[in-house]
Design a protein around this motif. Structure first.
Motif, short mmCIF file in Angstrom:
data_model
loop_
_atom_site.label_atom_id
_atom_site.label_comp_id
_atom_site.label_asym_id
_atom_site.label_seq_id
_atom_site.Cartn_x
_atom_site.Cartn_y
_atom_site.Cartn_z
N LEU A 36 -30.17 14.05 -0.57
CA LEU A 36 -30.03 14.29 -1.89
C LEU A 36 -28.87 14.14 -2.52
N ALA A 37 -27.84 14.59 -2.02
CA ALA A 37 -26.54 14.26 -2.71
C ALA A 37 -26.09 12.74 -2.77
N GLN A 38 -26.53 12.16 -1.79
CA GLN A 38 -26.25 10.74 -1.58
C GLN A 38 -27.25 10.01 -2.76
N VAL A 39 -28.22 10.26 -2.82
CA VAL A 39 -29.41 9.73 -3.70
C VAL A 39 -28.98 9.88 -5.20
N THR A 40 -28.30 11.03 -5.39
CA THR A 40 -27.86 11.39 -7.02
C THR A 40 -26.64 10.29 -7.30
N LYS A 41 -25.93 9.62 -6.34
CA LYS A 41 -24.89 8.78 -6.63
C LYS A 41 -25.47 7.04 -6.71
N GLU A 42 -26.78 6.95 -6.37
CA GLU A 42 -27.21 5.67 -6.28
C GLU A 42 -27.68 5.23 -7.89
N ASP A 43 -28.02 3.93 -7.98
CA ASP A 43 -28.34 3.35 -9.37
C ASP A 43 -29.40 3.87 -10.24
N PHE A 44 -30.63 4.17 -9.77
CA PHE A 44 -31.65 4.66 -10.73
C PHE A 44 -32.14 5.80 -10.25
N HIS A 45 -32.48 6.53 -11.52
CA HIS A 45 -32.91 7.98 -11.31
C HIS A 45 -34.21 8.16 -12.16
N GLN A 46 -35.32 8.21 -11.49
CA GLN A 46 -36.66 8.00 -12.16
C GLN A 46 -37.98 8.15 -11.19
N TYR A 47 -38.92 8.70 -11.84
CA TYR A 47 -40.05 9.07 -10.86
C TYR A 47 -40.49 7.38 -10.33
N ALA A 48 -41.19 7.57 -8.86
CA ALA A 48 -41.62 6.58 -8.20
C ALA A 48 -42.68 5.99 -9.15
N ILE A 49 -43.27 4.80 -9.14
CA ILE A 49 -44.18 4.34 -9.78
C ILE A 49 -45.41 5.13 -9.31
N THR A 50 -46.44 5.14 -10.15
CA THR A 50 -47.55 6.21 -10.02
C THR A 50 -48.28 5.89 -8.57
N TRP A 51 -48.36 4.67 -8.31
CA TRP A 51 -49.13 4.09 -7.08
C TRP A 51 -48.28 4.27 -5.93
N GLY A 52 -46.96 4.69 -5.99
CA GLY A 52 -46.27 4.85 -4.74
C GLY A 52 -45.32 3.84 -4.58
N ALA A 53 -44.11 4.27 -4.18
CA ALA A 53 -43.15 3.11 -3.91
C ALA A 53 -43.56 2.28 -2.86
N GLN A 54 -43.14 0.88 -2.93
CA GLN A 54 -43.54 -0.11 -1.77
C GLN A 54 -43.23 0.40 -0.48
N ASN A 55 -41.81 1.01 -0.14
CA ASN A 55 -41.21 1.27 1.28
C ASN A 55 -42.31 2.58 1.48
N PHE A 56 -42.80 3.58 0.66
CA PHE A 56 -43.46 4.50 1.07
C PHE A 56 -44.80 4.02 1.47
N ARG A 57 -45.47 3.24 0.77
CA ARG A 57 -46.72 2.63 1.11
C ARG A 57 -46.99 1.85 2.57
N GLU A 58 -45.84 1.27 2.73
CA GLU A 58 -45.70 0.31 3.98
C GLU A 58 -45.24 1.24 5.06
N ALA A 59 -44.66 2.36 4.98
CA ALA A 59 -44.51 3.39 5.71
C ALA A 59 -45.82 4.34 6.27
N LEU A 60 -46.37 4.44 5.08
CA LEU A 60 -47.71 5.37 5.33
C LEU A 60 -48.62 4.31 6.06
N ALA A 61 -48.77 3.04 5.66
CA ALA A 61 -49.52 2.14 6.60
C ALA A 61 -49.10 2.13 7.90
N ALA A 62 -47.96 1.96 8.18
CA ALA A 62 -47.44 1.84 9.61
C ALA A 62 -47.74 3.01 10.47
#
Length: 123
Positions: free
Chosen positions: A48-74
């Motif tokens: 969480l501390a690392q993420v706060t220093k990264e570029d974008f801070h917003q909710y994921a798209i409502t249908w789920g972030a691409q990497n999340f959907r791919e991980a779920l499919a896997a």
């Protein structure tokens, strides 16, 4: 304050709020609401501390972030052997109410009758 519509007279507390009140009254363990009484795992806090220093801070798209959907499919493939397309065959929702309504609206039409067994999720 002006009176509200007559229909609001029938509104009650949510089941979650009512169960929290009863749990507090009897000193019970409250399984109806998420009140963690423990520290989050340190790897999560560090990430969480690392993420706060990264570029974008917003909710994921409502249908789920691409990497999340791919991980779920896997994960589905790994545990069930079923291959699913993460962009066409998975539905990611913002919570259980949205998931329930998406499922119900996918298989029912206006005027259809639905049987709901008790106990049930209040929404």
């Amino acid at each position: 304050m002006p009176d509200l519509s007559n229909r609001t007279a029938t509104f009650t507390d949510s089941v979650i709020r009512r169960m929290t009140r009863i749990s507090n009254q009897y000193g019970a363990i409250n399984l109806s609401q998420g009140f963690p009484d423990f520290e989050p795992p340190h790897p999560i806090l560090e990430r969480l501390a690392q993420v706060t220093k990264e570029d974008f801070h917003q909710y994921a798209i409502t249908w789920g972030a691409q990497n999340f959907r791919e991980a779920l499919a896997a994960k589905i493939q790994h545990f069930s052997g079923v291959s699913v397309n993460p962009n066409e065959e998975l539905v990611v929702t913002c919570g259980s109410t949205e998931a329930m309504m998406a499922a119900m609206m996918s298989v029912t039409n206006p005027g259809d009758k639905v049987i709901v067994f008790s106990p049930f999720y209040e929404n």
